[in-house]
Design a protein around this motif. Structure first.
Motif, PDB file in Angstrom:
ATOM      1  N   LYS A   1       7.863  11.152 -18.313  1.00 32.39           N
ATOM      2  CA  LYS A   1       7.266  12.086 -18.989  1.00 32.39           C
ATOM      3  C   LYS A   1       8.302  12.777 -20.067  1.00 32.39           C
ATOM      4  O   LYS A   1       7.957  13.157 -21.317  1.00 32.39           O
ATOM      5  CB  LYS A   1       6.659  13.579 -18.162  1.00 32.39           C
ATOM      6  CG  LYS A   1       6.219  14.567 -18.783  1.00 32.39           C
ATOM      7  CD  LYS A   1       5.620  15.526 -17.771  1.00 32.39           C
ATOM      8  CE  LYS A   1       5.195  16.884 -18.435  1.00 32.39           C
ATOM      9  NZ  LYS A   1       4.739  17.913 -17.598  1.00 32.39           N
ATOM     10  N   ASN A   2       9.553  13.101 -19.540  1.00 34.04           N
ATOM     11  CA  ASN A   2      10.429  13.694 -20.511  1.00 34.04           C
ATOM     12  C   ASN A   2      10.952  12.750 -21.653  1.00 34.04           C
ATOM     13  O   ASN A   2      11.145  13.033 -22.629  1.00 34.04           O
ATOM     14  CB  ASN A   2      11.940  13.890 -19.544  1.00 34.04           C
ATOM     15  CG  ASN A   2      11.652  15.251 -18.669  1.00 34.04           C
ATOM     16  OD1 ASN A   2      10.626  16.185 -18.930  1.00 34.04           O
ATOM     17  ND2 ASN A   2      12.582  15.640 -18.002  1.00 34.04           N
ATOM     18  N   GLU A   3      10.876  11.408 -21.176  1.00 32.30           N
ATOM     19  CA  GLU A   3      11.314  10.327 -22.273  1.00 32.30           C
ATOM     20  C   GLU A   3      10.149  10.340 -23.396  1.00 32.30           C
ATOM     21  O   GLU A   3      10.366  10.294 -24.494  1.00 32.30           O
ATOM     22  CB  GLU A   3      11.523   9.164 -21.631  1.00 32.30           C
ATOM     23  CG  GLU A   3      12.715   8.803 -20.990  1.00 32.30           C
ATOM     24  CD  GLU A   3      12.704   7.534 -20.081  1.00 32.30           C
ATOM     25  OE1 GLU A   3      11.826   6.720 -20.163  1.00 32.30           O
ATOM     26  OE2 GLU A   3      13.735   7.466 -19.325  1.00 32.30           O
ATOM     27  N   ALA A   4       8.743  10.557 -22.878  1.00 36.41           N
ATOM     28  CA  ALA A   4       7.735  10.187 -23.660  1.00 36.41           C
ATOM     29  C   ALA A   4       7.468  11.559 -24.670  1.00 36.41           C
ATOM     30  O   ALA A   4       7.639  11.548 -25.886  1.00 36.41           O
ATOM     31  CB  ALA A   4       6.362  10.431 -22.830  1.00 36.41           C
ATOM     32  N   GLU A   5       8.199  12.674 -24.081  1.00 37.82           N
ATOM     33  CA  GLU A   5       8.224  13.980 -24.750  1.00 37.82           C
ATOM     34  C   GLU A   5       9.251  13.933 -25.904  1.00 37.82           C
ATOM     35  O   GLU A   5       9.070  14.351 -27.078  1.00 37.82           O
ATOM     36  CB  GLU A   5       8.655  15.194 -23.942  1.00 37.82           C
ATOM     37  CG  GLU A   5       7.272  15.682 -23.230  1.00 37.82           C
ATOM     38  CD  GLU A   5       7.311  16.816 -22.227  1.00 37.82           C
ATOM     39  OE1 GLU A   5       8.691  17.229 -21.978  1.00 37.82           O
ATOM     40  OE2 GLU A   5       6.359  17.204 -21.616  1.00 37.82           O
TER      41      GLU A   5
END
Length: 169
Positions: free
Chosen positions: A155-159
């Protein structure tokens, strides 16, 4: 980098405190999420410090993109090799600065993670001990925690990717 990973052993010892008392308690999803978030934050912090170390080497003109750093590293500690490689005092000082930074990483990361754990609004020591004990004694909790950590990292990488795409366009 190996030193950075060894700090985990310190937290394994902390986790044993109160283990028997708290292992019987069921771990909530909120506690698992807090614990996973601390693990992700620590991992991201390690990544940022590793990138900082890499930049110290690659962006320092003395090291010529890292090639000279590798030569100095191969000769470091052997005066004959240092003389043969014609390592200057300036290069020695720059290499030592990198080594000092690298050697401090374990303590810096340990301090960062300890602050996260001790902060009750982020995790709290009792929650850390409870979840850490539960994951060690119950493989299902460990699996759930690992999946949650992977999910948070993704999720953090996608954000980050979404945020960086909009910046330059």
């Amino acid at each position: 980098m190996k030193k950075v990973l060894l700090f985990g052993a310190f937290f394994a010892c902390i986790g044993m405190t109160g283990f028997a008392q708290e292992a019987a308690e069921e771990v909530t999803n909120e506690e698992l999420t807090k614990f996973a978030n601390v693990e992700v934050m620590t991992s991201e912090y390690v990544d940022s410090k590793t990138e900082e170390l890499r930049a110290m080497i690659l962006e320092n003109e003395i090291f010529k993109g890292g090639a000279r750093y590798n030569e100095i590293k191969a000769a470091w500690g052997d005066e004959a090799k240092m003389t043969e490689a014609e390592v200057t005092e300036e290069e020695k000082a720059a290499y030592q600065a990198v080594q000092d930074f690298q050697n401090s990483l374990q303590d810096v990361v340990k301090e960062y993670k300890t602050e996260l754990i001790m902060n009750d609004s982020i995790l709290g020591a009792s929650t850390y001990n409870k979840v850490n004990g539960a994951q060690k004694s119950d493989p299902a909790v460990k699996e759930k925690l690992d999946a949650l950590i992977s999910e948070l990292k993704a999720k953090n990488e996608a954000e980050e990717e979404d945020g960086s795409e909009g910046d330059g366009k």
